[in-house]
Design an enzyme around this catalytic site. Structure first.
Site, PDB file in Angstrom:
ATOM      1  N   GLU A  75       6.054   9.336  -3.730  1.00  0.00           N
ATOM      2  CA  GLU A  75       5.310   9.302  -4.986  1.00  0.00           C
ATOM      3  C   GLU A  75       6.292   9.635  -6.121  1.00  0.00           C
ATOM      4  O   GLU A  75       6.714  10.783  -6.265  1.00  0.00           O
ATOM      5  CB  GLU A  75       4.155  10.311  -4.915  1.00  0.00           C
ATOM      6  CG  GLU A  75       3.468  10.620  -6.218  1.00  0.00           C
ATOM      7  CD  GLU A  75       3.046   9.398  -7.037  1.00  0.00           C
ATOM      8  OE1 GLU A  75       2.499   8.433  -6.476  1.00  0.00           O
ATOM      9  OE2 GLU A  75       3.257   9.420  -8.259  1.00  0.00           O
ATOM     10  N   SER A 105      -1.782   2.934  -8.741  1.00  0.00           N
ATOM     11  CA  SER A 105      -2.400   2.514  -7.488  1.00  0.00           C
ATOM     12  C   SER A 105      -3.837   2.983  -7.516  1.00  0.00           C
ATOM     13  O   SER A 105      -4.123   4.153  -7.271  1.00  0.00           O
ATOM     14  CB  SER A 105      -1.658   3.144  -6.305  1.00  0.00           C
ATOM     15  OG  SER A 105      -0.391   2.544  -6.186  1.00  0.00           O
ATOM     16  N   CYS A 139      -2.371   8.105   1.811  1.00  0.00           N
ATOM     17  CA  CYS A 139      -3.336   7.028   1.548  1.00  0.00           C
ATOM     18  C   CYS A 139      -3.642   6.314   2.868  1.00  0.00           C
ATOM     19  O   CYS A 139      -2.740   6.060   3.670  1.00  0.00           O
ATOM     20  CB  CYS A 139      -2.766   6.036   0.535  1.00  0.00           C
ATOM     21  SG  CYS A 139      -2.465   6.786  -1.070  1.00  0.00           S
ATOM     22  N   CYS A 189       5.040  -1.389   2.217  1.00  0.00           N
ATOM     23  CA  CYS A 189       5.522  -0.064   1.899  1.00  0.00           C
ATOM     24  C   CYS A 189       5.673   0.840   3.125  1.00  0.00           C
ATOM     25  O   CYS A 189       4.719   1.098   3.837  1.00  0.00           O
ATOM     26  CB  CYS A 189       4.524   0.548   0.940  1.00  0.00           C
ATOM     27  SG  CYS A 189       5.130   1.982   0.158  1.00  0.00           S
ATOM     28  N   GLU A 239      14.094   3.697   2.643  1.00  0.00           N
ATOM     29  CA  GLU A 239      14.162   2.245   2.636  1.00  0.00           C
ATOM     30  C   GLU A 239      14.084   1.681   1.229  1.00  0.00           C
ATOM     31  O   GLU A 239      13.468   2.258   0.337  1.00  0.00           O
ATOM     32  CB  GLU A 239      13.058   1.666   3.503  1.00  0.00           C
ATOM     33  CG  GLU A 239      11.675   1.995   3.017  1.00  0.00           C
ATOM     34  CD  GLU A 239      10.601   1.350   3.883  1.00  0.00           C
ATOM     35  OE1 GLU A 239      10.630   1.571   5.103  1.00  0.00           O
ATOM     36  OE2 GLU A 239       9.753   0.645   3.325  1.00  0.00           O
TER      37      GLU A 239
HETATM   38  N1  SAH Z   1       3.161   6.475  -4.432  1.00  0.00           N
HETATM   39  C1  SAH Z   1       3.256   5.413  -5.375  1.00  0.00           C
HETATM   40  C2  SAH Z   1       4.386   4.483  -5.055  1.00  0.00           C
HETATM   41  C3  SAH Z   1       4.243   3.782  -3.720  1.00  0.00           C
HETATM   42  S1  SAH Z   1       3.850   2.144  -4.028  1.00  0.00           S
HETATM   43  C4  SAH Z   1       1.944   4.711  -5.529  1.00  0.00           C
HETATM   44  O1  SAH Z   1       1.006   5.077  -4.831  1.00  0.00           O
HETATM   45  O2  SAH Z   1       1.824   3.843  -6.374  1.00  0.00           O
HETATM   46  C5  SAH Z   1       2.491   1.979  -3.080  1.00  0.00           C
HETATM   47  C6  SAH Z   1       2.019   0.577  -3.186  1.00  0.00           C
HETATM   48  O3  SAH Z   1       2.362  -0.074  -1.946  1.00  0.00           O
HETATM   49  C7  SAH Z   1       0.535   0.515  -3.273  1.00  0.00           C
HETATM   50  O4  SAH Z   1       0.063   0.493  -4.567  1.00  0.00           O
HETATM   51  C8  SAH Z   1       0.291  -0.785  -2.630  1.00  0.00           C
HETATM   52  O5  SAH Z   1       0.453  -1.722  -3.637  1.00  0.00           O
HETATM   53  C9  SAH Z   1       1.388  -0.989  -1.645  1.00  0.00           C
HETATM   54  N2  SAH Z   1       0.948  -0.831  -0.258  1.00  0.00           N
HETATM   55  C10 SAH Z   1       1.004   0.243   0.544  1.00  0.00           C
HETATM   56  N3  SAH Z   1       0.510  -0.025   1.749  1.00  0.00           N
HETATM   57  C11 SAH Z   1       0.102  -1.298   1.713  1.00  0.00           C
HETATM   58  C12 SAH Z   1      -0.513  -2.159   2.649  1.00  0.00           C
HETATM   59  N4  SAH Z   1      -0.816  -1.761   3.865  1.00  0.00           N
HETATM   60  N5  SAH Z   1      -0.803  -3.409   2.241  1.00  0.00           N
HETATM   61  C13 SAH Z   1      -0.493  -3.839   1.010  1.00  0.00           C
HETATM   62  N6  SAH Z   1       0.095  -3.076   0.084  1.00  0.00           N
HETATM   63  C14 SAH Z   1       0.395  -1.817   0.424  1.00  0.00           C
END
Ligand code: SAH
Length: 347
Positions: free
Chosen positions: A163, A217, A117, A336, A93
């Site tokens: 990632e 993150s 995560c 995300c 996506e």
């Molecule tokens: N793996 C990388 C790139 C993915 S970006 C990383 O961890 O940075 C991941 C980002 O998506 C997180 O930093 C967060 O900002 C966002 N994210 C993921 N799940 C989320 C959620 N449930 N609510 C808000 N932001 C979220």
């Protein structure tokens, strides 16, 4: 038989080397790049300033996909989400996020995610594979063309599924391709890599001499709190991560952005703000506070507006600059990994 790669998996330099290897002039790499990324040729035959035998040779040696999304979803705030189905049925996506002063594409780097995560939809189905360079480039190209209908694509963030630093080589090649003057010519400073904190890769990135933006993150305010939310913290603990970030800002003289999810009673507390403020004090950084976007599988709740503002103001007391990110596109499942996760297409 040799596996054919897509023509868009080659950097300008690699294409030059290939051309030299088949007895062509390396400057043709620039011509091919212009066809691919600027004139947007749809096949090799459209590349009219190349000889017919060269076009034929390219056809023999490379594939040339024009990947189109299988699903599109638009949100009321104009965020648009695209789901691409790849040849092996994996789904990825990509999100187009227009705001008043910029147009951003949020691209994915892996099909699924290994890091699990405990707030993120991307990790729920696990990891399938790395995306190839051309699969990363194609997302950006498609959204670039979509955005062009209104405004020029100005920024790229690698904050989609996966990632980025776990797919380091393919990611960096994709960045070099879109950054190239004969490519999409998007400045490195307008490209953000977001990572869950892979320390050795952050060190490696600091030595690339690339002007890209780095986002971390963080989401935890101590070793214990981060352990609970991000299993990767067991391998790369909070204190070590903060240390390598300080080093990164000193080596590159570039500011780091920390992303920090605000979860009611979990990460959005006075204690958390205090510990986070202490940990980041004096670092060349800013913090993006992200109110938690609900994902069904996890029990968390976002904080109230007042609690979020209070958190932000507490950080200020440590001289740490923080902003609260406006949630975008919840009605397009734009958090995300949510579209990929809820889609009917094979995950
Ligand atoms: N793996 C990388 C790139 C993915 S970006 C990383 O961890 O940075 C991941 C980002 O998506 C997180 O930093 C967060 O900002 C966002 N994210 C993921 N799940 C989320 C959620 N449930 N609510 C808000 N932001 C979220």
């Amino acid at each position: 038989m040799m596996v054919k790669h897509d023509i868009k998996s080659l950097t300008h330099e690699e294409l030059g080397q290939y051309l030299q290897g088949i007895g062509e002039k390396p400057f043709r790499a620039t011509q091919i790049f212009e066809w691919l990324y600027q004139k947007r040729a749809q096949d090799f035959d459209a590349m009219l300033n190349l000889s017919v035998p060269l076009r034929q040779k390219l056809k023999e040696d490379f594939t040339f996909y024009n990947r189109q999304p299988a699903e599109k979803k638009g949100a009321a705030d104009e965020t648009q989400k695209f789901l691409f189905q790849l040849q092996d049925k994996e789904a990825i996506e990509t999100v187009l996020i227009p705001t008043t002063d910029r147009v951003t594409v949020c691209a994915s780097t892996q099909a699924g995610c290994k890091f699990g995560c405990r707030f993120c939809a991307s990790g729920i189905g696990g990891w399938s594979r790395d995306l190839t360079t051309d699969e990363i480039v194609d997302q950006i190209l498609y959204v670039h063309d979509e955005a062009e209908k209104h405004k020029h694509l100005s920024h790229i963030v690698f904050m989609g599924v996966g990632e980025p630093l776990d797919n380091y080589e393919n990611l960096l090649k994709a960045i070099r391709i879109v950054n190239h003057p004969a490519g999409l010519n998007i400045a490195a400073r307008r490209i953000t890599i977001s990572t869950c904190g892979l320390i050795p890769k952050i060190e490696r990135l600091s030595k690339e001499g690339l002007q890209v933006e780095l986002a971390i993150s963080l989401h935890g305010f101590s070793n214990d709190s981060r352990n609970v939310l991000m299993p990767v913290n067991k391998k790369y603990p909070f204190e070590d991560l903060i240390k390598v970030c300080r080093l990164y800002t000193e080596t590159t003289n570039r500011q780091i952005t920390f992303e920090y999810i605000l979860i009611k009673d979990v990460t959005c507390t006075d204690e958390a703000a205090l510990k986070l403020g202490k940990a980041l004090k004096g670092m060349l950084c800013k913090i993006n506070l992200i109110p938690y976007n609900k994902v069904q599988e996890f029990g968390h709740e976002p904080p109230s507006k007042e609690d979020a503002t209070r958190f932000k103001n507490k950080l200020k007391e440590f001289g740490v600059h923080a902003t609260i990110r406006r949630p975008r596109g919840p009605d397009a499942n734009a958090a995300c990994g949510q579209l990929r996760h809820t889609s009917q297409i094979k995950k």
